[in-house]
Write an enzyme that holds these catalytic residues in place. Sequence first.
Site, PDB file in Angstrom:
ATOM      1  N   ARG A  79      -0.865   4.807 -11.310  1.00 34.26           N
ATOM      2  CA  ARG A  79      -0.709   3.369 -11.079  1.00 34.26           C
ATOM      3  C   ARG A  79      -0.189   3.032  -9.683  1.00 34.26           C
ATOM      4  NH1 ARG A  79      -0.764   4.459 -16.183  1.00 34.26           N
ATOM      5  NH2 ARG A  79       0.557   6.148 -15.512  1.00 34.26           N
ATOM      6  N   THR A  80       0.851   3.712  -9.235  1.00 24.54           N
ATOM      7  CA  THR A  80       1.437   3.316  -7.947  1.00 24.54           C
ATOM      8  C   THR A  80       0.424   3.530  -6.827  1.00 24.54           C
ATOM      9  OG1 THR A  80       3.590   3.959  -8.798  1.00 24.54           O
ATOM     10  CG2 THR A  80       3.439   3.595  -6.438  1.00 24.54           C
ATOM     11  N   LYS A 109       0.179  23.988   4.332  1.00 25.37           N
ATOM     12  CA  LYS A 109       0.347  25.022   5.370  1.00 25.37           C
ATOM     13  C   LYS A 109       1.792  25.100   5.825  1.00 25.37           C
ATOM     14  CE  LYS A 109      -4.225  23.981   7.299  1.00 25.37           C
ATOM     15  NZ  LYS A 109      -4.879  23.426   8.502  1.00 25.37           N
ATOM     16  N   ARG A 130       5.514   8.890  -1.705  1.00 23.92           N
ATOM     17  CA  ARG A 130       6.181   9.394  -2.921  1.00 23.92           C
ATOM     18  C   ARG A 130       6.513  10.864  -2.682  1.00 23.92           C
ATOM     19  NH1 ARG A 130       4.265   8.541  -9.015  1.00 23.92           N
ATOM     20  NH2 ARG A 130       5.205   6.546  -8.487  1.00 23.92           N
ATOM     21  N   HIS A 158      12.707   3.627  -7.194  1.00 25.87           N
ATOM     22  CA  HIS A 158      11.283   3.261  -7.192  1.00 25.87           C
ATOM     23  C   HIS A 158      11.240   1.737  -7.030  1.00 25.87           C
ATOM     24  CE1 HIS A 158       7.096   3.281  -7.837  1.00 25.87           C
ATOM     25  NE2 HIS A 158       6.997   4.022  -8.923  1.00 25.87           N
TER      26      HIS A 158
END
Length: 331
Positions: A79-80, A109, A130, A158
């Site tokens: 969703r985000t 890497k 995130r 959040h």
Amino acid sequence: MLLEKIKPLFDFETLPKPVYIGNGLTHQDIISVSQFDTARLDYIFARAHEMREMVERVGAVDLLKGRVLACLFYEPSTRTSASFIAAMERLGGAVIPITQGVQFSSVSKGETLADTIRTLEQYADVIVLRHPEIGSAQVAADYANVPVINAGDGAGEHPTQALLDLFTIKEELGRLDGLKIAMVGDLRYGRTVHSLTRLLLQYKVSLRFVSPEILRLPLTLMNEVIDARLDVRETHDVADVIENADVLYVTRVQKERFTDLAQYEEVKDQYEITPELMAKAKSKMIVMHPLPRVGEIHYAVDADPRAAYFRQVKNGMYIRMALLAAVLGKA
Ligand code: ASP
């Protein structure tokens, strides 16, 4: 004769306060809900309303044409990430999505967060991040010259979810003051609970926290709640709160934050909202969930008009449209 005192061009004391484009959010990082007082919340909610009207009428506009958003997700998201992408596209902007594929980027890497951020800002006007570590969004913001929006920093915050949660409560119930809000589930690791609780401290609400003993609200946050002098209680049992709640905010037990999986197994199925439980609730209450759900709300509840979680999802897009427009100075 005394010379007349030179009059200043403006009387700064009486000049009206400057009106900021985006209500002071232009070029700002969005790291924590502590950046949002009630005036700023009202501003974002009003813009989100306009975004909804616009989407319903014409689908998309060119407000952010020529602007680029980099979406960098080191943790899973549906969703985000999708709502930020949809928000940017409905405003005519473009997106660099590093969402499901961080393992295919140079992160795999061994590139540091700082270098990845300093690279992405060469292409993008705003970065949504995130990351599994608490505080990572602030670290990224310290390195970046473009605004960074926190889309979840581990068990920390959040903020954009909390904005859409608060917006949903207001849309659904028409007010915030006077409501009884019960949060259920993983209150310890659930970052959406942390952010929403902090936002709610600005209103006259009653808070009920329902969790297993090991997943109680962190002490520092509970102290903030107590300092705000709100009516607050804790319990282990949903039955204690269901009859009086106006909002039942249900959350998933955050498996990924447990170091001891046996402990997770012990608490993972503690709560399930069922039609039988809903029969005891007020006719005007709402059930919310930041999603994904993994058993906390029975599918049979979905048909109940009080199940607000998918409407909540849609509100996420409008809130993120409002926020992107504000941060990019296009209020
Ligand atoms: N989607 C929310 C989050 O990212 C809730 C969850 O994952 O349980 O925090």
